[in-house]
Motif scaffolding. Structure first.
Motif, PDB file in Angstrom:
ATOM      1  N   TRP A  40      22.901  17.031  48.062  1.00 40.07           N
ATOM      2  CA  TRP A  40      23.697  17.475  49.356  1.00 40.07           C
ATOM      3  C   TRP A  40      24.835  18.279  48.887  1.00 40.07           C
ATOM      4  CZ3 TRP A  40      28.635  16.063  49.752  1.00 40.07           C
ATOM      5  CH2 TRP A  40      29.345  15.167  48.848  1.00 40.07           C
ATOM      6  N   ALA A  42      26.661  21.532  47.297  1.00 39.25           N
ATOM      7  CA  ALA A  42      26.076  22.718  47.170  1.00 39.25           C
ATOM      8  C   ALA A  42      26.391  23.109  45.616  1.00 39.25           C
ATOM      9  CB  ALA A  42      27.058  23.801  48.076  1.00 39.25           C
ATOM     10  N   GLY A  78      31.082  25.276  45.377  1.00 38.27           N
ATOM     11  CA  GLY A  78      30.353  24.191  46.396  1.00 38.27           C
ATOM     12  C   GLY A  78      31.409  23.344  46.884  1.00 38.27           C
ATOM     13  N   GLY A  82      26.218  21.403  51.296  1.00 40.92           N
ATOM     14  CA  GLY A  82      25.432  22.586  51.152  1.00 40.92           C
ATOM     15  C   GLY A  82      26.501  23.648  51.484  1.00 40.92           C
ATOM     16  N   TYR A 112      25.991  28.674  53.780  1.00 43.11           N
ATOM     17  CA  TYR A 112      25.313  27.361  53.676  1.00 43.11           C
ATOM     18  C   TYR A 112      24.358  27.621  52.823  1.00 43.11           C
ATOM     19  CZ  TYR A 112      23.244  23.289  55.134  1.00 43.11           C
ATOM     20  OH  TYR A 112      22.493  21.685  55.288  1.00 43.11           O
ATOM     21  N   GLN A 113      23.834  26.688  52.026  1.00 38.56           N
ATOM     22  CA  GLN A 113      22.666  26.674  51.395  1.00 38.56           C
ATOM     23  C   GLN A 113      21.850  25.543  51.707  1.00 38.56           C
ATOM     24  OE1 GLN A 113      24.072  27.258  47.281  1.00 38.56           O
ATOM     25  NE2 GLN A 113      23.052  25.131  46.765  1.00 38.56           N
ATOM     26  N   PHE A 114      20.566  25.651  51.764  1.00 35.33           N
ATOM     27  CA  PHE A 114      19.538  24.511  52.360  1.00 35.33           C
ATOM     28  C   PHE A 114      18.333  24.433  51.197  1.00 35.33           C
ATOM     29  CE2 PHE A 114      15.797  22.880  54.532  1.00 35.33           C
ATOM     30  CZ  PHE A 114      16.437  21.402  54.573  1.00 35.33           C
ATOM     31  N   ARG A 115      18.335  23.336  50.379  1.00 36.25           N
ATOM     32  CA  ARG A 115      17.116  23.076  49.564  1.00 36.25           C
ATOM     33  C   ARG A 115      15.989  22.508  50.327  1.00 36.25           C
ATOM     34  NH1 ARG A 115      18.174  21.059  43.585  1.00 36.25           N
ATOM     35  NH2 ARG A 115      18.616  23.324  43.847  1.00 36.25           N
ATOM     36  N   ASP A 121      15.180  27.446  47.138  1.00 37.30           N
ATOM     37  CA  ASP A 121      16.671  27.308  48.084  1.00 37.30           C
ATOM     38  C   ASP A 121      16.838  28.611  49.110  1.00 37.30           C
ATOM     39  OD1 ASP A 121      17.278  25.009  46.831  1.00 37.30           O
ATOM     40  OD2 ASP A 121      18.892  25.825  45.600  1.00 37.30           O
ATOM     41  N   GLY A 123      19.820  30.351  51.444  1.00 38.88           N
ATOM     42  CA  GLY A 123      21.456  30.449  52.009  1.00 38.88           C
ATOM     43  C   GLY A 123      21.714  31.586  53.042  1.00 38.88           C
TER      44      GLY A 123
END
Length: 220
Positions: A40, A42, A78, A82, A112-115, A121, A123
């Protein structure tokens, strides 16, 4: 004292300690913990490259070509969930023009980045950018505020290599870059090559650079 009042007082004296003792014997209520999803935080990182840039034309300054040097740096700090803060920019030096030109951008944004999975990833980033170099941008001020938007993708390749693809759209700016990086003996440091192309102030360009990336902090 009336008999009724006396009886009530006696009952209060006897019952109250018993009730207090019963409460003290009870176990304290259990507190539920919040389990955050894996990954969770970033990522935090610093990426930089220095190389050669080529303009096929200089847009409103003329249709002549020009070659020079370019330096880029980007920092992502970060926060949580995220989210991250982004600080960076790029600068160009063109020495085969008359007169010589130097100009660039500075940028500040939030993203914002999402895995999606451990190997992928994605973003998004929004912010403001300032122009530096009034000879190139044709302004009476050294800086001029403008918005920009960015989307990027990180994908893991075989052999520990990583591919970063980024597209940036701003006022009078359009660019895309592709970076391939390889691990080193230091896990936080990666080295690679960066290629970029796009248009700024109607001037079309492309560049090639060696690149470095240093990751740090939780999730890095």
């Amino acid at each position: 004292m009336r008999p009724g009042v006396l009886i009530a007082a006696v009952l209060l004296v006897v019952v109250h300690p018993l009730a207090a003792g019963e409460r003290s014997d009870r176990e304290p209520p259990e507190r539920s913990s919040i389990d955050m999803p894996e990954g969770w935080p970033a990522h935090s990182l610093i990426a930089a490259d220095v190389g050669v840039i080529r303009f096929s034309d200089l847009g409103r300054l003329g249709d002549e070509s020009a070659t020079g040097s370019v330096a880029r740096i980007s920092t992502r700090l970060g926060i949580a969930g995220g989210s991250y803060l982004a600080i960076g920019g790029e600068y160009h030096w063109l020495t085969d023009t008359d007169p010589d030109l130097d100009f660039g951008y500075v940028r500040f944004g939030v993203g914002y980045q999402f895995r999606i999975d451990p190997s992928l990833d994605v973003g998004v980033e929004l912010g403001a950018q300032g122009q530096i170099g009034k000879e190139f941008f044709g302004t009476d001020r050294v800086t001029e505020d403008a918005e920009y938007g960015r989307i990027w993708l990180r994908s893991a390749l075989v052999g520990g290599a990583t591919l970063w693809t980024t597209a940036t759209l701003g006022s009078d700016y359009l660019g895309a870059d592709l970076r391939c990086e390889w691990p080193t003996r230091w896990p936080a440091l990666r080295v690679g090559l960066a290629a970029a192309a796009g248009r700024m102030e109607r001037a079309e360009f492309w560049s090639v650079s060696p690149a470095l990336r240093w990751s740090f902090g939780p999730g890095g």
